[in-house]
Design a protein around this motif. Structure first.
Motif, mmCIF file in Angstrom:
data_model
loop_
_atom_site.group_PDB
_atom_site.id
_atom_site.type_symbol
_atom_site.label_atom_id
_atom_site.label_comp_id
_atom_site.label_asym_id
_atom_site.label_seq_id
_atom_site.Cartn_x
_atom_site.Cartn_y
_atom_site.Cartn_z
ATOM 1 N N GLY A 52 0.930 -1.122 -0.013
ATOM 2 C CA GLY A 52 -0.021 -0.204 0.079
ATOM 3 C C GLY A 52 1.155 1.115 0.079
ATOM 4 N N VAL A 53 1.191 2.652 -0.552
ATOM 5 C CA VAL A 53 0.964 3.086 -1.510
ATOM 6 C C VAL A 53 0.348 4.751 -1.262
ATOM 7 C CG1 VAL A 53 3.419 2.192 -2.045
ATOM 8 C CG2 VAL A 53 1.176 3.063 -3.416
ATOM 9 N N ALA A 54 1.084 5.335 -0.866
ATOM 10 C CA ALA A 54 0.229 7.275 -0.894
ATOM 11 C C ALA A 54 -0.210 7.700 -1.703
ATOM 12 C CB ALA A 54 1.504 8.501 -0.005
ATOM 13 N N VAL A 55 0.959 7.555 -2.844
ATOM 14 C CA VAL A 55 0.296 7.940 -4.257
ATOM 15 C C VAL A 55 1.133 7.173 -5.306
ATOM 16 C CG1 VAL A 55 1.916 9.620 -4.021
ATOM 17 C CG2 VAL A 55 -0.332 10.104 -5.594
ATOM 18 N N LEU A 56 1.013 6.735 -6.371
ATOM 19 C CA LEU A 56 1.662 6.500 -7.912
ATOM 20 C C LEU A 56 1.458 7.775 -8.725
ATOM 21 C CD1 LEU A 56 -0.443 3.153 -7.721
ATOM 22 C CD2 LEU A 56 2.102 3.786 -7.732
ATOM 23 N N GLY A 57 1.982 7.776 -10.278
ATOM 24 C CA GLY A 57 2.614 8.342 -10.704
ATOM 25 C C GLY A 57 1.080 9.472 -11.779
ATOM 26 N N TYR A 58 0.110 8.582 -11.897
ATOM 27 C CA TYR A 58 -1.144 10.065 -12.568
ATOM 28 C C TYR A 58 -1.627 9.649 -11.808
ATOM 29 C CZ TYR A 58 1.522 8.030 -16.490
ATOM 30 O OH TYR A 58 2.249 7.220 -18.241
ATOM 31 N N GLU A 59 -2.659 11.292 -12.072
ATOM 32 C CA GLU A 59 -4.087 11.626 -11.145
ATOM 33 C C GLU A 59 -4.852 10.699 -11.043
ATOM 34 O OE1 GLU A 59 -6.140 13.909 -9.067
ATOM 35 O OE2 GLU A 59 -4.060 14.647 -9.866
ATOM 36 N N GLY A 60 -5.683 9.931 -10.291
ATOM 37 C CA GLY A 60 -6.414 8.711 -10.152
ATOM 38 C C GLY A 60 -5.971 7.363 -10.284
ATOM 39 N N GLN A 61 -4.693 7.283 -10.730
ATOM 40 C CA GLN A 61 -4.431 6.190 -10.555
ATOM 41 C C GLN A 61 -4.211 5.530 -8.933
ATOM 42 O OE1 GLN A 61 0.273 5.365 -12.352
ATOM 43 N NE2 GLN A 61 0.427 3.599 -11.607
ATOM 44 N N LEU A 62 -4.909 4.199 -8.875
ATOM 45 C CA LEU A 62 -4.800 3.141 -7.997
ATOM 46 C C LEU A 62 -3.931 2.186 -7.265
ATOM 47 C CD1 LEU A 62 -8.913 3.730 -7.908
ATOM 48 C CD2 LEU A 62 -7.232 4.715 -6.355
ATOM 49 N N VAL A 63 -3.396 1.471 -8.490
ATOM 50 C CA VAL A 63 -2.842 0.503 -9.100
ATOM 51 C C VAL A 63 -1.649 0.469 -10.041
ATOM 52 C CG1 VAL A 63 -2.994 -2.097 -9.723
ATOM 53 C CG2 VAL A 63 -5.218 -0.486 -8.842
ATOM 54 N N GLU A 64 -0.091 -0.275 -9.978
ATOM 55 C CA GLU A 64 0.370 -0.363 -10.652
ATOM 56 C C GLU A 64 1.183 -1.991 -10.562
ATOM 57 O OE1 GLU A 64 4.949 2.083 -11.838
ATOM 58 O OE2 GLU A 64 3.164 3.018 -11.576
ATOM 59 N N VAL A 65 2.130 -2.394 -11.399
ATOM 60 C CA VAL A 65 2.310 -3.808 -11.149
ATOM 61 C C VAL A 65 3.684 -4.182 -11.934
ATOM 62 C CG1 VAL A 65 2.380 -6.508 -11.404
ATOM 63 C CG2 VAL A 65 0.342 -5.178 -11.065
ATOM 64 N N GLU A 66 4.922 -4.024 -11.697
ATOM 65 C CA GLU A 66 5.958 -4.004 -11.995
ATOM 66 C C GLU A 66 6.084 -5.806 -12.381
ATOM 67 O OE1 GLU A 66 8.732 -1.651 -10.695
ATOM 68 O OE2 GLU A 66 8.860 -2.749 -8.556
ATOM 69 N N ALA A 67 7.193 -6.390 -13.398
ATOM 70 C CA ALA A 67 6.816 -8.147 -13.364
ATOM 71 C C ALA A 67 9.153 -7.719 -13.890
ATOM 72 C CB ALA A 67 5.994 -8.437 -13.594
ATOM 73 N N VAL A 68 9.588 -9.435 -13.411
ATOM 74 C CA VAL A 68 11.162 -9.755 -13.586
ATOM 75 C C VAL A 68 10.526 -11.626 -14.571
ATOM 76 C CG1 VAL A 68 12.712 -10.360 -13.232
ATOM 77 C CG2 VAL A 68 12.217 -8.380 -12.018
ATOM 78 N N ALA A 69 10.740 -11.066 -15.566
ATOM 79 C CA ALA A 69 10.067 -12.187 -16.125
ATOM 80 C C ALA A 69 11.616 -13.409 -17.050
ATOM 81 C CB ALA A 69 9.520 -12.446 -17.650
ATOM 82 N N ALA A 70 12.086 -14.778 -16.608
ATOM 83 C CA ALA A 70 13.026 -15.121 -17.287
ATOM 84 C C ALA A 70 12.316 -15.676 -18.695
ATOM 85 C CB ALA A 70 13.618 -16.283 -16.740
ATOM 86 N N ILE A 71 13.666 -16.222 -19.737
ATOM 87 C CA ILE A 71 12.334 -16.346 -20.732
ATOM 88 C C ILE A 71 14.641 -17.342 -21.279
ATOM 89 C CG2 ILE A 71 10.857 -15.304 -21.597
ATOM 90 C CD1 ILE A 71 12.547 -13.170 -23.382
ATOM 91 N N ALA A 72 14.549 -18.347 -22.364
ATOM 92 C CA ALA A 72 15.544 -18.613 -23.152
ATOM 93 C C ALA A 72 16.516 -17.757 -23.149
ATOM 94 C CB ALA A 72 15.218 -19.530 -24.152
ATOM 95 N N ALA A 73 18.153 -17.493 -23.448
ATOM 96 C CA ALA A 73 18.273 -16.787 -23.619
ATOM 97 C C ALA A 73 18.169 -17.259 -25.045
ATOM 98 C CB ALA A 73 19.855 -17.225 -23.142
ATOM 99 N N PRO A 74 18.553 -15.305 -26.646
ATOM 100 C CA PRO A 74 18.841 -15.798 -27.744
ATOM 101 C C PRO A 74 19.964 -16.297 -28.419
ATOM 102 C CG PRO A 74 18.643 -13.223 -26.726
ATOM 103 C CD PRO A 74 18.294 -13.778 -25.799
#
Length: 134
Positions: free
Chosen positions: A112-134
């Motif tokens: 739970g955070v006080a504020v996010l970047g955009y006016e009216g924004q309530l949720v943000e999700v960041e992710a880290v994924a692992a894929i086969a190396a090119p």
């Protein structure tokens, strides 16, 4: 396999996600920016509605991952931010995130955070994924 999720037999089973992930050495990491509840025109969707905003966030995250060659099942860690001090709103956001991932219960942090970047924004999700190396 690019990664393995670790479920502890010692720690509580109350958490609805794996406690850790191990990424294979030959994998490439995909690190996303925080997915926001923006529509194609850049407007915040569903002002005041945590559930609807989280659904948009997850849809946007799926697109970001796909453009990097990954999917939700490649994710090894998420961080979910909810602009609220109300735990029930955090729970609403988490339900949507958890349902989007299905059986792929990658480690996650819910904040739970006080504020996010955009006016009216309530949720943000960041992710880290692992894929086969090119």
């Amino acid at each position: 396999m690019t990664h393995r999720l670790i479920r502890s037999s010692t720690l509580s089973t109350r958490a609805e996600y794996a406690y850790a992930a191990v990424v294979a050495p030959a994998s490439a990491l995909v690190v996303t920016a925080g997915a926001c509840p923006l529509d194609a025109d850049g407007a915040i969707v569903a002002p005041g509605d945590v559930r609807a905003q989280t659904q948009q966030v997850m849809a946007n995250l799926v697109v970001s991952l796909a453009e990097a060659g990954a999917s939700l099942t490649d994710v090894v860690k998420t961080t979910v931010y909810v602009a609220s001090s109300d735990r029930s709103e955090l729970g609403l956001a988490w339900e949507v995130v958890r349902d989007a991932f299905g059986d792929h219960d990658a480690p996650s942090t819910l904040l739970g955070v006080a504020v996010l970047g955009y006016e009216g924004q309530l949720v943000e999700v960041e992710a880290v994924a692992a894929i086969a190396a090119p």
